[in-house]
Scaffold this motif. Structure first.
Motif, PDB file in Angstrom:
ATOM      1  N   GLN A 189       0.848  -1.188   0.000  1.00 42.98           N
ATOM      2  CA  GLN A 189       0.000   0.000   0.000  1.00 42.98           C
ATOM      3  C   GLN A 189       0.887   1.243   0.000  1.00 42.98           C
ATOM      4  OE1 GLN A 189      -3.347  -0.513   2.641  1.00 42.98           O
ATOM      5  NE2 GLN A 189      -3.296   1.685   3.066  1.00 42.98           N
ATOM      6  N   PRO A 190       0.681   2.164  -0.916  1.00 45.06           N
ATOM      7  CA  PRO A 190       1.594   3.305  -1.011  1.00 45.06           C
ATOM      8  C   PRO A 190       1.524   4.233   0.194  1.00 45.06           C
ATOM      9  CG  PRO A 190      -0.256   3.557  -2.536  1.00 45.06           C
ATOM     10  CD  PRO A 190      -0.360   2.196  -1.951  1.00 45.06           C
ATOM     11  N   ASP A 191       0.363   4.292   0.868  1.00 47.10           N
ATOM     12  CA  ASP A 191       0.260   5.275   1.942  1.00 47.10           C
ATOM     13  C   ASP A 191       0.557   4.662   3.308  1.00 47.10           C
ATOM     14  OD1 ASP A 191      -1.965   3.737   1.995  1.00 47.10           O
ATOM     15  OD2 ASP A 191      -3.366   5.362   2.442  1.00 47.10           O
ATOM     16  N   SER A 192       1.520   3.749   3.330  1.00 44.71           N
ATOM     17  CA  SER A 192       1.943   3.205   4.618  1.00 44.71           C
ATOM     18  C   SER A 192       2.612   4.303   5.432  1.00 44.71           C
ATOM     19  CB  SER A 192       2.937   2.062   4.413  1.00 44.71           C
ATOM     20  OG  SER A 192       2.263   0.918   3.995  1.00 44.71           O
ATOM     21  N   VAL A 193       2.167   4.417   6.670  1.00 45.92           N
ATOM     22  CA  VAL A 193       2.749   5.419   7.552  1.00 45.92           C
ATOM     23  C   VAL A 193       4.018   4.863   8.188  1.00 45.92           C
ATOM     24  CG1 VAL A 193       2.333   6.622   9.731  1.00 45.92           C
ATOM     25  CG2 VAL A 193       0.586   6.628   7.956  1.00 45.92           C
ATOM     26  N   ILE A 194       3.950   3.579   8.539  1.00 46.28           N
ATOM     27  CA  ILE A 194       5.133   2.882   9.061  1.00 46.28           C
ATOM     28  C   ILE A 194       5.339   1.659   8.190  1.00 46.28           C
ATOM     29  CG2 ILE A 194       6.137   1.621  11.014  1.00 46.28           C
ATOM     30  CD1 ILE A 194       4.286   3.143  12.854  1.00 46.28           C
ATOM     31  N   LYS A 195       6.566   1.388   7.826  1.00 49.72           N
ATOM     32  CA  LYS A 195       6.842   0.187   7.061  1.00 49.72           C
ATOM     33  C   LYS A 195       8.224  -0.323   7.454  1.00 49.72           C
ATOM     34  CE  LYS A 195       7.247  -0.835   2.258  1.00 49.72           C
ATOM     35  NZ  LYS A 195       6.922  -0.393   0.906  1.00 49.72           N
ATOM     36  N   THR A 196       8.320  -1.604   7.738  1.00 44.76           N
ATOM     37  CA  THR A 196       9.643  -2.187   7.980  1.00 44.76           C
ATOM     38  C   THR A 196       9.825  -3.351   7.024  1.00 44.76           C
ATOM     39  OG1 THR A 196       9.025  -3.911   9.560  1.00 44.76           O
ATOM     40  CG2 THR A 196       9.375  -1.704  10.449  1.00 44.76           C
ATOM     41  N   GLU A 197      11.067  -3.583   6.635  1.00 42.60           N
ATOM     42  CA  GLU A 197      11.391  -4.724   5.782  1.00 42.60           C
ATOM     43  C   GLU A 197      12.542  -5.485   6.401  1.00 42.60           C
ATOM     44  OE1 GLU A 197      12.216  -3.539   1.746  1.00 42.60           O
ATOM     45  OE2 GLU A 197      10.243  -2.599   1.621  1.00 42.60           O
ATOM     46  N   SER A 198      12.311  -6.752   6.662  1.00 46.97           N
ATOM     47  CA  SER A 198      13.352  -7.674   7.150  1.00 46.97           C
ATOM     48  C   SER A 198      14.201  -7.049   8.251  1.00 46.97           C
ATOM     49  CB  SER A 198      14.277  -8.097   6.006  1.00 46.97           C
ATOM     50  OG  SER A 198      13.524  -8.551   4.933  1.00 46.97           O
ATOM     51  N   LEU A 199      13.519  -6.481   9.219  1.00 44.61           N
ATOM     52  CA  LEU A 199      14.237  -5.765  10.272  1.00 44.61           C
ATOM     53  C   LEU A 199      14.920  -6.734  11.225  1.00 44.61           C
ATOM     54  CD1 LEU A 199      14.470  -2.747  11.001  1.00 44.61           C
ATOM     55  CD2 LEU A 199      12.693  -3.122  12.680  1.00 44.61           C
ATOM     56  N   LEU A 200      16.191  -6.473  11.493  1.00 43.60           N
ATOM     57  CA  LEU A 200      16.926  -7.234  12.502  1.00 43.60           C
ATOM     58  C   LEU A 200      17.417  -6.252  13.552  1.00 43.60           C
ATOM     59  CD1 LEU A 200      18.529  -9.839  13.520  1.00 43.60           C
ATOM     60  CD2 LEU A 200      20.450  -8.912  12.229  1.00 43.60           C
ATOM     61  N   VAL A 201      17.045  -6.500  14.799  1.00 43.45           N
ATOM     62  CA  VAL A 201      17.539  -5.663  15.894  1.00 43.45           C
ATOM     63  C   VAL A 201      18.209  -6.565  16.909  1.00 43.45           C
ATOM     64  CG1 VAL A 201      16.923  -4.090  17.773  1.00 43.45           C
ATOM     65  CG2 VAL A 201      15.748  -3.908  15.586  1.00 43.45           C
ATOM     66  N   GLU A 202      19.450  -6.243  17.214  1.00 43.68           N
ATOM     67  CA  GLU A 202      20.182  -7.003  18.229  1.00 43.68           C
ATOM     68  C   GLU A 202      20.440  -6.097  19.423  1.00 43.68           C
ATOM     69  OE1 GLU A 202      22.813  -9.987  15.400  1.00 43.68           O
ATOM     70  OE2 GLU A 202      23.778  -8.254  16.314  1.00 43.68           O
ATOM     71  N   LEU A 203      20.267  -6.642  20.597  1.00 49.96           N
ATOM     72  CA  LEU A 203      20.626  -5.917  21.816  1.00 49.96           C
ATOM     73  C   LEU A 203      21.606  -6.785  22.585  1.00 49.96           C
ATOM     74  CD1 LEU A 203      17.165  -4.534  23.010  1.00 49.96           C
ATOM     75  CD2 LEU A 203      18.973  -3.289  21.844  1.00 49.96           C
ATOM     76  N   GLY A 204      22.771  -6.241  22.868  1.00 49.07           N
ATOM     77  CA  GLY A 204      23.779  -7.004  23.583  1.00 49.07           C
ATOM     78  C   GLY A 204      24.168  -8.278  22.841  1.00 49.07           C
ATOM     79  N   GLY A 205      24.165  -8.221  21.503  1.00 47.92           N
ATOM     80  CA  GLY A 205      24.591  -9.373  20.713  1.00 47.92           C
ATOM     81  C   GLY A 205      23.495 -10.392  20.458  1.00 47.92           C
ATOM     82  N   LEU A 206      22.367 -10.255  21.151  1.00 50.52           N
ATOM     83  CA  LEU A 206      21.273 -11.211  20.949  1.00 50.52           C
ATOM     84  C   LEU A 206      20.264 -10.653  19.955  1.00 50.52           C
ATOM     85  CD1 LEU A 206      20.240 -12.523  24.476  1.00 50.52           C
ATOM     86  CD2 LEU A 206      21.103 -13.866  22.560  1.00 50.52           C
ATOM     87  N   PRO A 207      19.867 -11.428  18.974  1.00 52.85           N
ATOM     88  CA  PRO A 207      18.826 -10.934  18.079  1.00 52.85           C
ATOM     89  C   PRO A 207      17.489 -10.869  18.810  1.00 52.85           C
ATOM     90  CG  PRO A 207      19.452 -13.170  17.493  1.00 52.85           C
ATOM     91  CD  PRO A 207      20.354 -12.759  18.613  1.00 52.85           C
TER      92      PRO A 207
END
Lengths: 254, 329
Positions: free
Chosen positions: A5-23
């Motif tokens: 949808q073009p009017d996405s307000v938030i969009k993430t793609e294949s997000l990887l977040v690690e904290l302290g080395g842990l995914p």
């Protein structure tokens, strides 16, 4: 799924977040369409708050991309379009009036060394009356009840002229009656055109108002689309009354 | 007031006024951020600068300013790293600064006597060139802490929210510690480096007890700071004591007075709120007759806003006015 949808307000793609080395978040691809009221759900430790923080750039992500209003997060500058309502427990304000707290929402629009303009004052008043606290503008923030503090934090986010509200567990530690009030307020704001992403432990009073949902488990998306019917994302039989029981604990502020 | 004609006292008084306004100004942000001991640490670091100046025979104030600012930057970077070891690193920095200062002053035979002027304040050490530097620095601190009040307030009360507003939170955090470092050196001649933190924190705590709202209590704290600093300087002339000690004692006396006074002011405000009006009205229960006491704003009993009316807390009960009598709520 709103991915294309073009009017996405938030969009993430294949997000990887690690904290302290842990995914903490893995392969998270989600979208929040304009005008939606989306619940971000999941059990403790599922990554809800981490996702919100990554979306807003409060913590870095290691892989993937985030877009806000169609702009990559790294280049996003229109912060006045975003209103963030953090968990009430994370906000400790020792000395401020309700009006002063809400006024800080205007900073996304203000330049340094300039006093509040007439328009700023009008927006602050409008935000306060939206949450029904205009008569408490001069009250000390830290003497309000939990539900009122939550409403002040919502007003502060609204004062930016936000088109998107991101709320982290607005129902934490407030009693059922206040949850109903807050749910009605959130529903009213959404009906007036504000896109809302709300982190929830249980759908509770917001359940019937939700238009979309994202459910995380152990840092992965396990469901998007219609809100789940029962309180937790586990495959347990629905237990009427359970949501109420769990969220009613913790209200003590007067 | 024949002391006012003494030139060194005039200079000490001007320095005291500047210390009295700048310390609580930056202290308001430090207290809101719960970093009340930051000023103390910066004071310790600045001692190294004073020691270095005494050892090399240069003017102490400029070197102390530079040392304190460098220390402030290191402290902020350590704090921001969020590592558990940062705590220990800061302690090492603080005591390293203190020890270095004392050692350097001792090496050149200045001893702690001369250094003491900088540790506890002194009436005699404010030179005219110092005064100009103090004035410049004080204007800088005041301009930033008043002009950037909304931004600094937002960063100190809710860093995550400030970041989502698009504020450069890192820069503001750094600005706060640098301003605190400058304030420490502005106040060094008056209160002394070991006690400057008290002038940053105590007037703010006193004002917080008495008034509601950041801006109001900020203003009151500046006023209290000036009263304490000027009072301490004048008093120390008569008592022949280090001004720093007297200033701190005055601020603490002010704080002690503010505790009962603040409680009384709070009870006059209809402050605490119970915003529930139960769908079912409370059963009507009249209280025992009051002995000629009429509740009202400022009657001395804690007032609670209860839905559409006000309750007064009275011997463990909540009494709500109802016609010619009071109800139990």
């Amino acid at each position: 799924m709103q991915l294309d949808q073009p009017d996405s307000v938030i969009k993430t793609e294949s997000l990887l977040v690690e904290l302290g080395g842990l995914p903490i978040l893995r392969e998270v691809s989600v979208a929040v369409g304009s005008g939606e009221l989306t619940a971000l759900m999941g059990g403790n430790g599922s990554g809800k708050t981490t996702l919100v923080r990554a979306l807003l750039g409060l913590i870095p992500h290691q892989r993937g991309r985030v877009e806000l209003f169609g702009t990559p997060l790294e280049h996003f500058r229109d912060w006045h379009r975003v209103g963030y309502v953090p968990q009430r427990g994370a906000v400790v304000i020792k000395q401020a009036t309700v009006g002063e707290v809400v006024a800080s929402g205007r900073l996304a629009r203000r330049r340094a060394f300039r006093p509040l303009s007439r328009h700023d004052h009008a927006q602050i008043e409008a935000a306060l009356s939206e949450v029904g606290l205009l008569d408490r503008a001069t009250s000390p923030f830290n003497e309000l009840s939990g539900g009122q503090q939550q409403r002040v934090l919502i007003a502060r986010a609204l004062a930016t002229d936000a088109e998107l509200l991101v709320m982290d567990e607005p129902f934490a530690g407030v009693d059922l009656r206040v949850q109903d009030e807050l749910a009605a307020l959130i529903g009213r704001l959404n009906a007036a055109g504000t896109t809302v992403l709300v982190v929830l432990h249980e759908t509770g009073a917001l359940g019937p108002l939700l238009t979309n949902s994202i459910v995380l488990r152990e840092g992965r998306v396990v469901h998007t689309g219609a809100p789940p019917q029962h309180a937790t994302p586990h495959h347990e039989p629905p237990q009427p009354g359970r949501a109420r029981l769990m969220t009613g604990i913790g209200e003590g502020a007067i | 007031m024949e002391i006012l004609t003494l030139v060194f006292i005039q200079r000490a008084l001007i320095a005291a006024v500047l210390a009295g306004v700048t310390s609580p100004a930056i202290g308001s942000y430090i207290v809101q951020r719960r970093l009340s001991l930051l000023g103390d640490g910066l004071g310790h670091v600045a001692i190294a600068g004073v020691g270095l100046a005494l050892a090399t025979g240069t003017a102490p104030l400029p070197i102390a300013v530079i040392t304190a600012i460098l220390g402030a930057i290191v402290i902020e970077l350590l704090r921001e790293s969020g590592k558990a070891s940062a705590d220990v690193a800061m302690a090492i920095l603080f005591y390293g600064g203190l020890a270095t200062g004392v050692l350097l002053a001792g090496l050149v035979g200045q001893g702690t006597g001369n250094l003491g002027n900088y540790l506890f304040g002194s009436l005699l050490t404010v030179s005219p060139s110092d005064l100009w530097l103090i004035l410049t620095l004080a204007i800088l601190v005041l301009a930033a802490s008043i002009g950037l009040m909304p931004q600094l307030f937002a960063v100190c009360t809710d860093e995550a929210f400030a970041k989502v507003l698009g504020l450069r939170v890192r820069r503001y955090n750094l600005l706060i510690v640098i301003l605190a470092a400058i304030t420490v050196t502005v106040s060094m001649r008056t209160v002394g480096l070991l006690m400057v933190s008290a002038l940053m924190v105590v007037p703010v705590a006193t004002a917080n007890n008495l008034l509601v709202g950041f801006r109001k209590s900020f203003t009151l704290a500046l006023g209290l700071g000036v009263v304490a600093a000027v009072g301490g300087v004048i008093g120390s002339y008569y008592f022949n004591a280090a001004p720093g000690s007297l200033i701190v004692v005055i601020t603490i006396i002010g704080f002690i007075i503010s505790v009962p006074l603040g409680n009384w002011l709070r009870s006059r405000r209809a402050a605490p709120v119970i915003d529930s009006v139960d769908p079912e009205p409370l059963p009507h229960e009249a209280t025992q007759p009051h002995q000629s006491h009429i509740h009202g704003p400022g009657c001395g009993h804690l007032a609670l806003t209860h839905g559409d009316h006000t309750d007064y807390v009275h011997d463990g009960h909540r009494h709500a006015p109802h016609g010619d009598h009071y109800d139990e709520h």
